[in-house]
Write a protein that holds these residues in place. Structure first.
Motif, PDB file in Angstrom:
ATOM      1  N   SER A  67      43.459  35.677  39.240  1.00 45.65           N
ATOM      2  CA  SER A  67      44.002  36.935  39.726  1.00 45.65           C
ATOM      3  C   SER A  67      44.226  37.924  38.578  1.00 45.65           C
ATOM      4  N   ILE A  68      45.335  38.645  38.631  1.00 43.49           N
ATOM      5  CA  ILE A  68      45.528  39.699  37.636  1.00 43.49           C
ATOM      6  C   ILE A  68      46.058  39.157  36.319  1.00 43.49           C
ATOM      7  N   ALA A  69      46.609  37.965  36.345  1.00 38.82           N
ATOM      8  CA  ALA A  69      47.203  37.429  35.122  1.00 38.82           C
ATOM      9  C   ALA A  69      46.120  36.820  34.233  1.00 38.82           C
ATOM     10  N   ASP A 138      52.796  50.543  41.661  1.00 37.47           N
ATOM     11  CA  ASP A 138      53.138  49.127  41.842  1.00 37.47           C
ATOM     12  C   ASP A 138      53.088  48.408  40.492  1.00 37.47           C
ATOM     13  N   GLU A 139      52.030  48.690  39.751  1.00 36.71           N
ATOM     14  CA  GLU A 139      51.866  48.006  38.466  1.00 36.71           C
ATOM     15  C   GLU A 139      52.773  48.596  37.381  1.00 36.71           C
ATOM     16  N   LEU A 140      52.918  49.913  37.394  1.00 32.76           N
ATOM     17  CA  LEU A 140      53.763  50.590  36.402  1.00 32.76           C
ATOM     18  C   LEU A 140      55.211  50.105  36.516  1.00 32.76           C
ATOM     19  N   LEU A 141      55.714  50.054  37.753  1.00 34.41           N
ATOM     20  CA  LEU A 141      57.088  49.599  37.963  1.00 34.41           C
ATOM     21  C   LEU A 141      57.220  48.107  37.628  1.00 34.41           C
ATOM     22  N   SER A 142      56.158  47.346  37.930  1.00 37.37           N
ATOM     23  CA  SER A 142      56.168  45.915  37.573  1.00 37.37           C
ATOM     24  C   SER A 142      56.281  45.736  36.062  1.00 37.37           C
ATOM     25  N   MET A 143      55.579  46.595  35.315  1.00 36.73           N
ATOM     26  CA  MET A 143      55.637  46.517  33.848  1.00 36.73           C
ATOM     27  C   MET A 143      57.061  46.824  33.360  1.00 36.73           C
ATOM     28  N   ALA A 151      60.755  39.646  36.400  1.00 32.70           N
ATOM     29  CA  ALA A 151      59.713  40.241  37.230  1.00 32.70           C
ATOM     30  C   ALA A 151      59.553  39.452  38.525  1.00 32.70           C
ATOM     31  N   GLY A 152      59.080  40.131  39.563  1.00 31.19           N
ATOM     32  CA  GLY A 152      58.870  39.469  40.846  1.00 31.19           C
ATOM     33  C   GLY A 152      57.779  40.157  41.633  1.00 31.19           C
ATOM     34  N   PHE A 153      57.690  39.784  42.911  1.00 31.47           N
ATOM     35  CA  PHE A 153      56.696  40.399  43.788  1.00 31.47           C
ATOM     36  C   PHE A 153      57.253  41.689  44.381  1.00 31.47           C
ATOM     37  N   THR A 154      56.352  42.592  44.729  1.00 31.41           N
ATOM     38  CA  THR A 154      56.761  43.835  45.366  1.00 31.41           C
ATOM     39  C   THR A 154      57.344  43.527  46.739  1.00 31.41           C
ATOM     40  N   GLY A 155      58.590  43.919  46.979  1.00 32.77           N
ATOM     41  CA  GLY A 155      59.183  43.784  48.305  1.00 32.77           C
ATOM     42  C   GLY A 155      59.014  45.085  49.068  1.00 32.77           C
ATOM     43  N   THR A 156      59.504  46.164  48.483  1.00 30.26           N
ATOM     44  CA  THR A 156      59.378  47.493  49.086  1.00 30.26           C
ATOM     45  C   THR A 156      59.041  48.505  47.993  1.00 30.26           C
ATOM     46  N   LEU A 157      58.033  49.315  48.281  1.00 29.36           N
ATOM     47  CA  LEU A 157      57.616  50.355  47.331  1.00 29.36           C
ATOM     48  C   LEU A 157      57.576  51.678  48.097  1.00 29.36           C
ATOM     49  N   GLY A 203      60.953  51.164  43.603  1.00 32.28           N
ATOM     50  CA  GLY A 203      60.502  49.848  44.049  1.00 32.28           C
ATOM     51  C   GLY A 203      61.603  48.810  43.990  1.00 32.28           C
ATOM     52  N   LEU A 204      61.545  47.906  44.963  1.00 34.83           N
ATOM     53  CA  LEU A 204      62.413  46.720  44.942  1.00 34.83           C
ATOM     54  C   LEU A 204      61.492  45.508  44.857  1.00 34.83           C
ATOM     55  N   PHE A 205      61.620  44.798  43.786  1.00 33.00           N
ATOM     56  CA  PHE A 205      60.774  43.631  43.533  1.00 33.00           C
ATOM     57  C   PHE A 205      61.665  42.387  43.605  1.00 33.00           C
ATOM     58  N   ILE A 206      61.092  41.301  44.105  1.00 35.06           N
ATOM     59  CA  ILE A 206      61.911  40.107  44.350  1.00 35.06           C
ATOM     60  C   ILE A 206      61.226  38.860  43.784  1.00 35.06           C
ATOM     61  N   ARG A 207      61.986  38.135  42.993  1.00 36.34           N
ATOM     62  CA  ARG A 207      61.481  36.858  42.476  1.00 36.34           C
ATOM     63  C   ARG A 207      61.685  35.799  43.559  1.00 36.34           C
ATOM     64  N   PRO A 208      60.626  35.072  43.948  1.00 37.16           N
ATOM     65  CA  PRO A 208      60.782  34.099  45.023  1.00 37.16           C
ATOM     66  C   PRO A 208      61.818  33.033  44.673  1.00 37.16           C
ATOM     67  N   ALA A 209      62.517  32.564  45.698  1.00 40.74           N
ATOM     68  CA  ALA A 209      63.579  31.576  45.491  1.00 40.74           C
ATOM     69  C   ALA A 209      63.031  30.319  44.818  1.00 40.74           C
ATOM     70  N   SER A 210      61.816  29.937  45.150  1.00 42.38           N
ATOM     71  CA  SER A 210      61.251  28.690  44.611  1.00 42.38           C
ATOM     72  C   SER A 210      61.162  28.732  43.090  1.00 42.38           C
TER      73      SER A 210
HETATM   74  C1  LIG Z   1      59.268  37.101  47.609  1.00 42.93           C
HETATM   75  C2  LIG Z   1      59.424  37.976  48.864  1.00 42.93           C
HETATM   76  C3  LIG Z   1      59.207  39.464  48.503  1.00 42.93           C
HETATM   77  C4  LIG Z   1      60.816  37.818  49.409  1.00 42.93           C
HETATM   78  O1  LIG Z   1      60.892  36.560  49.995  1.00 42.93           O
HETATM   79  P1  LIG Z   1      62.181  35.652  49.868  1.00 42.93           P
HETATM   80  O2  LIG Z   1      62.500  35.398  48.439  1.00 42.93           O
HETATM   81  O3  LIG Z   1      61.980  34.480  50.758  1.00 42.93           O
HETATM   82  O4  LIG Z   1      63.266  36.638  50.495  1.00 42.93           O
HETATM   83  P2  LIG Z   1      64.595  36.247  51.210  1.00 42.93           P
HETATM   84  O5  LIG Z   1      64.397  36.298  52.673  1.00 42.93           O
HETATM   85  O6  LIG Z   1      65.205  35.009  50.590  1.00 42.93           O
HETATM   86  O7  LIG Z   1      65.486  37.505  50.816  1.00 42.93           O
HETATM   87  C5  LIG Z   1      66.100  37.651  49.541  1.00 42.93           C
HETATM   88  C6  LIG Z   1      66.726  39.040  49.497  1.00 42.93           C
HETATM   89  O8  LIG Z   1      65.664  40.024  49.406  1.00 42.93           O
HETATM   90  C7  LIG Z   1      65.708  40.886  50.555  1.00 42.93           C
HETATM   91  N1  LIG Z   1      64.321  41.139  50.926  1.00 42.93           N
HETATM   92  C8  LIG Z   1      63.418  40.226  51.272  1.00 42.93           C
HETATM   93  N2  LIG Z   1      62.229  40.798  51.465  1.00 42.93           N
HETATM   94  C9  LIG Z   1      62.403  42.104  51.222  1.00 42.93           C
HETATM   95  C10 LIG Z   1      61.522  43.196  51.247  1.00 42.93           C
HETATM   96  N3  LIG Z   1      60.239  43.072  51.562  1.00 42.93           N
HETATM   97  N4  LIG Z   1      62.014  44.411  50.929  1.00 42.93           N
HETATM   98  C11 LIG Z   1      63.315  44.549  50.612  1.00 42.93           C
HETATM   99  N5  LIG Z   1      64.199  43.544  50.556  1.00 42.93           N
HETATM  100  C12 LIG Z   1      63.735  42.320  50.881  1.00 42.93           C
HETATM  101  C13 LIG Z   1      66.492  40.146  51.612  1.00 42.93           C
HETATM  102  O9  LIG Z   1      67.090  41.024  52.516  1.00 42.93           O
HETATM  103  C14 LIG Z   1      67.492  39.395  50.756  1.00 42.93           C
HETATM  104  O10 LIG Z   1      68.499  40.287  50.362  1.00 42.93           O
HETATM  105  P3  LIG Z   1      70.035  39.801  50.253  1.00 42.93           P
HETATM  106  O11 LIG Z   1      70.049  38.669  49.248  1.00 42.93           O
HETATM  107  O12 LIG Z   1      70.406  39.339  51.637  1.00 42.93           O
HETATM  108  O13 LIG Z   1      70.782  41.019  49.785  1.00 42.93           O
HETATM  109  C15 LIG Z   1      58.415  37.512  49.964  1.00 42.93           C
HETATM  110  O14 LIG Z   1      58.648  38.228  51.151  1.00 42.93           O
HETATM  111  C16 LIG Z   1      57.003  37.720  49.521  1.00 42.93           C
HETATM  112  O15 LIG Z   1      56.450  36.942  48.758  1.00 42.93           O
HETATM  113  N6  LIG Z   1      56.375  38.829  50.026  1.00 42.93           N
HETATM  114  C17 LIG Z   1      55.027  39.184  49.592  1.00 42.93           C
HETATM  115  C18 LIG Z   1      55.095  39.950  48.273  1.00 42.93           C
HETATM  116  C19 LIG Z   1      53.751  40.523  47.907  1.00 42.93           C
HETATM  117  O16 LIG Z   1      52.727  39.971  48.210  1.00 42.93           O
HETATM  118  N7  LIG Z   1      53.793  41.717  47.228  1.00 42.93           N
HETATM  119  C20 LIG Z   1      52.584  42.359  46.795  1.00 42.93           C
HETATM  120  C21 LIG Z   1      51.964  41.621  45.610  1.00 42.93           C
HETATM  121  S1  LIG Z   1      53.029  41.658  44.182  1.00 42.93           S
HETATM  122  C22 LIG Z   1      52.513  43.049  43.306  1.00 42.93           C
HETATM  123  O17 LIG Z   1      51.525  43.629  43.613  1.00 42.93           O
HETATM  124  C23 LIG Z   1      53.375  43.480  42.159  1.00 42.93           C
HETATM  125  C24 LIG Z   1      52.841  43.038  40.888  1.00 42.93           C
HETATM  126  C25 LIG Z   1      51.904  43.783  40.214  1.00 42.93           C
HETATM  127  C26 LIG Z   1      51.459  43.386  38.990  1.00 42.93           C
HETATM  128  C27 LIG Z   1      51.948  42.222  38.447  1.00 42.93           C
HETATM  129  C28 LIG Z   1      52.910  41.478  39.095  1.00 42.93           C
HETATM  130  C29 LIG Z   1      53.367  41.882  40.328  1.00 42.93           C
END
Ligand SMILES: CC(C)(COP(=O)(O)OP(=O)(O)OC[C@H]1O[C@@H](n2cnc3c(N)ncnc32)[C@H](O)[C@@H]1OP(=O)(O)O)[C@@H](O)C(=O)NCCC(=O)NCCSC(=O)Cc1ccccc1
Length: 214
Positions: A67-69, A138-143, A151-157, A203-210
Motif C-alpha cells: 500500500s502507501i507505506a 487527507d494525507e497532509l493532515l495525516s502527516m 497517527a490513525g485512520f481517517t474517521g471524518t474529513l 480531520g478526525l483520525f482514529i487509531r484502531p483499538a486493536s
Molecule cells: C478505526 C475507525 C476509524 C474507528 O473504529 P473503532 O476504533 O472501532 O471506533 P469505535 O467505535 O471504538 O469508536 C472510538 C471513538 O471514535 C468515534 N468514531 C468512530 N468512528 C468515527 C468516525 N468515522 N468519525 C468520527 N468519530 C468516530 C466514536 O464515536 C468513539 O468516540 P468516543 O470514544 O465515544 O468519544 C474504523 O471505523 C475504521 O477503520 N474506519 C475506516 C477508516 C478508513 O479506511 N479511512 C480511510 C483510510 S485512512 C487514510 O486515508 C489516512 C491516511 C493517509 C495516509 C497515511 C495514513 C493514513
C-alpha cells in the motif's frame, strides 16, 4: 519482505525518475490531441515498456499489498521530506506515477508543503478536482498527526472549498495537529495561492483499538 534491502542511492533515483516520467506520460496522454498514426506509435512504445517491466512484477504479502507505506528499510520520513515515509502513496509517493509532484516538510509542529497540479488533476475549468483536493488534505493532515507522534485512520474529513484551486501554479500546503485525545487525533490544514486560502480542512483520525492493545 523488503523491496530491495541493498538498494543504492542510484537505484532509488532511477525508480523515482521512471515514475516521474510515467507521470509526465499520463499528462501528455491527458492533454495531447495527436493524430492516429502518432497514437499508434505511442501505443507500441508503451506496450514495449510494459513488456520489459512485467517479468519484474512482484505480488503478494510485502509487495503489492504494501500500500502507501514503505517496506524498504531506511526509508523513514525526513524532516525536510515527509513524503519519504509513504513512497507508494497515490497522493505524494515518489514511487507512484499517479501522484502529483508534492513536497511536504516539517516546520516545528506544523507541516508545510507545495504542490503543482497539472491538467491530469483537473475538475472545473483551470481548477483542481475537488476529490483530489480532499485526497491531498487527507494525507497532509495525516502527516501533521505523524509528526505529532500519533497517527490513525481517517474517521471524518471535512473540506471547505472557498475558491477554485488553480492548475499549474504552486499551491502552498499547511497543516497542524491541534490535539490528541486517547485514540483520536484532531488536525486541520489549508491550501493557499499567493497567500489566499482556496480550501481548508478539518480531520478526525482514529487509531484502531486493536493497535492500542498490541
Ligand atoms: C478505526 C475507525 C476509524 C474507528 O473504529 P473503532 O476504533 O472501532 O471506533 P469505535 O467505535 O471504538 O469508536 C472510538 C471513538 O471514535 C468515534 N468514531 C468512530 N468512528 C468515527 C468516525 N468515522 N468519525 C468520527 N468519530 C468516530 C466514536 O464515536 C468513539 O468516540 P468516543 O470514544 O465515544 O468519544 C474504523 O471505523 C475504521 O477503520 N474506519 C475506516 C477508516 C478508513 O479506511 N479511512 C480511510 C483510510 S485512512 C487514510 O486515508 C489516512 C491516511 C493517509 C495516509 C497515511 C495514513 C493514513
Amino acid at each position: 519482505m523488503s523491496f530491495q534491502q541493498d538498494e543504492t542511492a542510484g537505484d532509488r533515483e532511477l525508480v523515482e525518475a521512471v515514475n516521474t516520467e510515467a507521470g509526465e506520460l499520463i499528462r501528455l496522454l491527458r492533454c495531447s490531441h495527436a493524430p492516429d498514426p502518432v497514437l499508434a506509435t505511442a501505443t507500441e512504445h508503451i506496450r514495449a515498456a510494459m513488456e520489459s517491466l512485467t517479468p519484474y512484477l512482484r505480488q503478494g504479502e510485502g509487495w503489492s499489498t504494501v500500500s502507501i507505506a514503505s517496506d524498504t528499510p531506511g526509508l523513514g520520513w525526513l524532516e525536510d521530506d515527509l513524503t519519504r515515509c509513504m513512497p507508494y502513496s497515490p497522493v505524494s509517493g515518489a514511487r507512484n506515477p499517479v501522484a502529483p509532484p508534492i513536497r511536504m516538510w516539517r516546520d516545528g509542529n506544523e507541516v508545510r508543503g507545495e504542490a503543482i497540479f497539472s491538467p491530469t488533476y483537473a475538475g472545473p475549468p483551470n481548477s483542481v478536482h475537488g476529490g483530489i483536493i480532499a485526497a491531498v488534505f487527507d494525507e497532509l493532515l495525516s502527516m501533521a498527526n505523524v509528526i505529532s507522534g500519533s497517527a490513525g485512520f481517517t474517521g471524518t474529513l471535512t473540506i471547505k472549498y472557498l475558491r477554485h484551486t488553480p492548475l499549474d501554479r504552486p499551491i502552498e500546503l499547511w497543516a497542524v495537529n491541534e490535539r490528541n485525545s486517547g485514540r483520536k487525533q484532531f488536525s486541520r490544514g489549508e491550501m493557499r495561492v499567493d497567500g489566499q486560502v482556496t480550501a481548508s480542512a478539518e480531520g478526525l483520525f482514529i487509531r484502531p483499538a486493536s493497535q492500542m492493545d498490541a
